[in-house]
Motif scaffolding. Structure first.
Motif, PDB file in Angstrom:
ATOM      1  N   ARG A 191      38.047  39.521  42.874  1.00 47.09           N
ATOM      2  CA  ARG A 191      39.335  39.609  43.580  1.00 47.09           C
ATOM      3  C   ARG A 191      39.778  41.063  43.741  1.00 47.09           C
ATOM      4  O   ARG A 191      40.240  41.479  44.812  1.00 47.09           O
ATOM      5  CB  ARG A 191      40.394  38.802  42.837  1.00 47.09           C
ATOM      6  N   SER A 193      37.844  43.706  43.687  1.00 48.91           N
ATOM      7  CA  SER A 193      36.899  44.392  44.575  1.00 48.91           C
ATOM      8  C   SER A 193      37.195  44.080  46.036  1.00 48.91           C
ATOM      9  O   SER A 193      37.181  44.980  46.892  1.00 48.91           O
ATOM     10  CB  SER A 193      35.462  43.989  44.230  1.00 48.91           C
ATOM     11  N   GLU A 194      37.478  42.817  46.327  1.00 49.08           N
ATOM     12  CA  GLU A 194      37.807  42.436  47.702  1.00 49.08           C
ATOM     13  C   GLU A 194      39.073  43.153  48.179  1.00 49.08           C
ATOM     14  O   GLU A 194      39.145  43.659  49.305  1.00 49.08           O
ATOM     15  CB  GLU A 194      37.986  40.920  47.775  1.00 49.08           C
ATOM     16  N   TYR A 195      40.052  43.213  47.308  1.00 48.50           N
ATOM     17  CA  TYR A 195      41.326  43.860  47.628  1.00 48.50           C
ATOM     18  C   TYR A 195      41.136  45.350  47.900  1.00 48.50           C
ATOM     19  O   TYR A 195      41.614  45.883  48.917  1.00 48.50           O
ATOM     20  CB  TYR A 195      42.282  43.640  46.450  1.00 48.50           C
ATOM     21  N   HIS A 197      38.274  46.945  48.465  1.00 48.00           N
ATOM     22  CA  HIS A 197      37.338  47.157  49.581  1.00 48.00           C
ATOM     23  C   HIS A 197      38.113  47.225  50.891  1.00 48.00           C
ATOM     24  O   HIS A 197      37.856  48.106  51.743  1.00 48.00           O
ATOM     25  CB  HIS A 197      36.317  46.022  49.618  1.00 48.00           C
ATOM     26  N   THR A 230      34.184  51.255  46.301  1.00 49.08           N
ATOM     27  CA  THR A 230      35.038  50.145  45.884  1.00 49.08           C
ATOM     28  C   THR A 230      35.035  49.993  44.373  1.00 49.08           C
ATOM     29  O   THR A 230      36.080  49.821  43.748  1.00 49.08           O
ATOM     30  CB  THR A 230      34.573  48.840  46.547  1.00 49.08           C
TER      31      THR A 230
END
Length: 403
Positions: A191, A193-195, A197, A230
């Motif tokens: 979560r 990392s997605e944010y 990124h 990231t």
């Protein structure tokens, strides 16, 4: 490769519990091990039996030795919990990759660059205290001050929206909780990392004057991959608020329990007293809970004994910082002590990158909070304070105070 020496049946479990009523001190069993032997076997959660290094000088020697590895993906690395074998960028790597990635952000944390942030940090601290004074009491100092201050600082440095603090603080708590499952940690990293990124890639087309923009520029120049940038952003966001937030709360509680030391900090005219108090509290307390972890790449001598290649090493800084051979009368808190040579930030090539920023934040907090709230005191009995015995980062869950 594992040791050919069979551990004794009485090999103690690690980490060890602190004594009831002594939450600021190292566990008694850890102190007993230090007195018996500077190097001893301990048993971890998975049954492995790495070496525990208990003396200050030996820890510095190990941390500065190129024959030991910080690579969390190595099979013999003494992991703190299931499934945490990497993922937080360069802190779990060896050179040359560690040095290459660390160089990408090291300029952001030089003493000169951090000193330029002093007005910003001071304003954040002052504004946070203004809000405390305008609100009701008692108040939880963790939620109302200790956590927001470093979160606001790191958000400003990275250009991460502080409005999202519940999201990244919640996922950080999952990562540093010893009781989280591997799946929960993986999901939390995913979560975050997605944010981050999304934030990093947005900076490629719309850069600003912030650390994420400078990472994005390195992606454009081919110096970093997007996953590398990231991962670095995740590390900086978590490390930038968790450790300092816990140190602010825990050190404040410590000073409230040592009012004569608090008075020295609060009333000091000598500008050297508060920076010195920062170092002594970093020595006296322990935020990185569970010891630094390494694995030997070759045979080496530690404390007069041979550690074989492939054997793990655990280095708890709380017992090294209470070593009487390095710090006379080590169990006494003395904010006038010269303590800057402590190992709270580690030693060697993996020494904490953000230590200058942490020092600046703590100095401003200590110099400002106790003077503006001279009547600061606990709003509950000390025995009611919940300590974080279940995490990789130590501190208190709540700190109810009034003034």
């Amino acid at each position: 490769m594992t040791s050919t020496i069979e551990p004794a049946a009485e090999t103690p479990e690690y980490p060890m519990p602190r004594a009831q009523g002594c939450p600021f001190d190292p566990p008694p069993e850890l102190r007993a091990l230090q007195e018996r032997s500077p190097l001893a076997r301990v048993r971890l959660w998975d049954g492995s039996t790495p070496w525990l290094v208990t003396r200050y000088a030996d820890q510095r020697a190990v941390l500065g030795d190129a024959r030991v590895s910080a690579d969390m993906t190595r099979p013999d690395y003494p992991r703190q919990a299931p499934g945490n074998g990497g993922g937080l960028s360069f802190i779990g790597m060896d050179d040359p990759e560690h040095a290459r990635l660390r160089r990408m952000v090291s300029a952001e944390f030089t003493v000169k660059r951090v000193a330029a942030m002093r007005p910003t940090v001071q304003r954040i601290v002052d504004d946070s205290i203004d809000e405390l004074l305008a609100g009701p009491t008692p108040v939880d100092l963790v939620e109302a001050f200790a956590l927001p201050v470093p979160s606001l600082v790191i958000c400003r440095l990275l250009d991460v929206p502080y409005a999202d603090h519940d999201f990244f603080q919640g996922n950080s708590r999952t990562l540093i909780n010893r009781n989280s499952t591997p799946e929960q940690r993986t999901d939390a990293v995913g979560r975050l990392s997605e944010y981050l990124h999304a934030l990093v890639t947005a900076k490629i087309d719309d850069p600003g004057d912030d650390l994420l923009s400078r990472l994005a520029a390195r992606i454009t120049r081919g110096e970093l991959t997007t996953p590398e940038a990231t991962s670095m952003a995740v590390l900086l966001l978590i490390a930038g608020h968790e450790t300092t937030a816990n140190m602010i709360a825990l050190s404040t509680l410590t000073l409230l329990r040592h009012p004569e030391q608090l008075a020295l900090v609060r009333d000091a005219d000598d500008p050297k007293v508060v920076p010195g108090a920062v170092e002594e509290l970093l020595r006296y307390l322990n935020i990185t809970h569970g010891g630094r972890r390494r694995v030997a790449l070759a045979d080496l001598e530690v404390a007069g004994r041979t550690v074989r290649a492939g054997e793990g090493l655990v280095l708890p800084n709380e017992i090294a910082n209470r070593d009487e051979q390095a710090f006379p009368d080590p169990d006494r808190l003395d904010v006038l002590r010269e303590a800057r040579h402590h190992v709270a930030f580690g030693f060697g090539g993996h020494q904490c990158l953000g230590q200058s920023l942490a020092r600046l934040e703590l100095e401003i907090v200590y110099r400002t909070l106790y003077r503006r709230l001279p009547g600061l005191r606990l709003a509950v009995d000390f025995d009611e304070i919940p300590f974080k015995h279940d995490g990789f980062v130590y501190g208190v869950y709540e700190l109810p105070v009034t003034w």
